[in-house]
Design a protein around this motif. Sequence first.
Motif, PDB file in Angstrom:
ATOM      1  N   UNK A  57       2.808   6.498   5.365  1.00  0.00           N
ATOM      2  CA  UNK A  57       3.043   6.040   4.329  1.00  0.00           C
ATOM      3  C   UNK A  57       2.337   5.075   3.324  1.00  0.00           C
ATOM      4  N   UNK A  58       2.661   4.964   1.802  1.00  0.00           N
ATOM      5  CA  UNK A  58       1.460   4.107   1.132  1.00  0.00           C
ATOM      6  C   UNK A  58       1.632   2.772   1.637  1.00  0.00           C
ATOM      7  N   UNK A  59       1.073   1.694   0.839  1.00  0.00           N
ATOM      8  CA  UNK A  59       0.934   0.316   1.492  1.00  0.00           C
ATOM      9  C   UNK A  59       2.083  -0.234   0.855  1.00  0.00           C
ATOM     10  N   UNK A  60       2.429  -1.464   1.595  1.00  0.00           N
ATOM     11  CA  UNK A  60       3.808  -2.059   1.211  1.00  0.00           C
ATOM     12  C   UNK A  60       3.342  -3.317   0.345  1.00  0.00           C
ATOM     13  N   UNK A  61       4.108  -4.041  -0.366  1.00  0.00           N
ATOM     14  CA  UNK A  61       4.028  -4.894  -1.376  1.00  0.00           C
ATOM     15  C   UNK A  61       4.906  -5.827  -1.153  1.00  0.00           C
ATOM     16  N   UNK A  85      -0.774 -10.865   5.986  1.00  0.00           N
ATOM     17  CA  UNK A  85      -1.603 -10.679   5.163  1.00  0.00           C
ATOM     18  C   UNK A  85      -3.002  -9.851   5.816  1.00  0.00           C
ATOM     19  N   UNK A  86      -3.096 -10.262   6.862  1.00  0.00           N
ATOM     20  CA  UNK A  86      -4.132  -9.692   7.817  1.00  0.00           C
ATOM     21  C   UNK A  86      -3.868  -8.316   8.443  1.00  0.00           C
ATOM     22  N   UNK A  87      -2.726  -8.017   8.042  1.00  0.00           N
ATOM     23  CA  UNK A  87      -2.131  -6.382   8.606  1.00  0.00           C
ATOM     24  C   UNK A  87      -2.675  -5.470   7.293  1.00  0.00           C
ATOM     25  N   UNK A  88      -3.492  -4.419   7.888  1.00  0.00           N
ATOM     26  CA  UNK A  88      -3.787  -3.666   6.612  1.00  0.00           C
ATOM     27  C   UNK A  88      -2.727  -2.645   6.139  1.00  0.00           C
ATOM     28  N   UNK A  89      -2.514  -2.842   4.765  1.00  0.00           N
ATOM     29  CA  UNK A  89      -1.430  -1.998   4.327  1.00  0.00           C
ATOM     30  C   UNK A  89      -0.469  -2.764   3.958  1.00  0.00           C
ATOM     31  N   UNK A  90      -0.405  -4.227   4.427  1.00  0.00           N
ATOM     32  CA  UNK A  90       0.616  -5.157   3.626  1.00  0.00           C
ATOM     33  C   UNK A  90      -0.159  -6.101   2.739  1.00  0.00           C
ATOM     34  N   UNK A  91       0.457  -6.142   1.480  1.00  0.00           N
ATOM     35  CA  UNK A  91      -0.084  -7.104   0.673  1.00  0.00           C
ATOM     36  C   UNK A  91       1.125  -7.879  -0.131  1.00  0.00           C
TER      37      UNK A  91
END
Length: 248
Positions: A57-61, A85-91
Motif C-alpha cells: 500500500x502507499x504511504x499513510x498520512x 514518525x520513525x516508521x517508514x511509510x507513516x507521515x
Amino acid sequence: MMRQQLLSDYTCIVVNGFFPSLTLKSVSLLIFKFFLGQENFSGKRLANWLVGWFASNPDVFILLNNIDGTCLRNEKIQNTFSLLCTIKGIHIIATIDHINAPLLWDHNKMSQLNWVWFDCTTFETYSMETSYENSILVQQSGVLVLSSLTHVMKSLTPNARGIFILISKYQLEAKSEHGYQGIAFPDLYLKCREAFLVNSEPTLRTQLVEFKDHKLIKTKKGLDGVECIVIAVEDNTLATFVEQQDQQ
C-alpha cells in the motif's frame, strides 16, 4: 481542502487535537482500528499488519489538527507521535496554534519528528475549536474540570485518591443503567474495605466530607432512603480523568 487536493491518492487518518476529551487511548484506538479493522489487538499482530500494509500500500498520512491542543500536551502522547514518525511509510502533517508549541519536544523527539516547517497562517477565526470549548464550559466538563480534578487529587492522601477513583470507575460502569442515582454508601464502604482504603464507616464519612468541601461529589437519598454518592462530572471527562490517573 489540502487533503482533497494533494492527498486524494493516499490513505489519510485525521485527528482533531482540539477535542477536549481526546486521550492517548482514543488516538491509539483510532490508528490501530484503522490498520486492524477492530479495537482488540496485540502488539505483535499490529507489527505484522504494519509490515504487510506498507509492502502493498502507499504511504499513510496522519493529519493532526492542533498537535499542541490542551489534551495533547503530555509526554506519553507526544512520545507516541514521535515514534510513529520513525516508521517508514507513516507521515504526520500537523498544525500548531501556540507560538511556544515547539517547547513540547526535546532534542530526541525533534530528531524523530523531523519537522519541515511552513508558515500557513490563514487568519481564519477559531469558530470550530471554540465551539467545542464553549459547549464544554456550559456542561461543566472538559479541560477546565479535568484540570481542577487533577489539581485536587494532588492534595489528597493516597487512600483518598483511591476512594475517589473507585467511585469514578463504579459510576462509569453503572451509569448506563436506567435511573442511576449513584453508589449507595453501604456498597461504597464494602468496596473500600475490600480495597483496604478504610477500616471504619466514620473514616469513610470523613473522607466524603472532604470530597464535598472540594465540590467533587454530591450526596442524595435514593428511592429506598439509602444515601447515594455521585460525581457531578460529564462521563467523557470522568473517563479521561480515570485514564490519566491509571497511567500515573
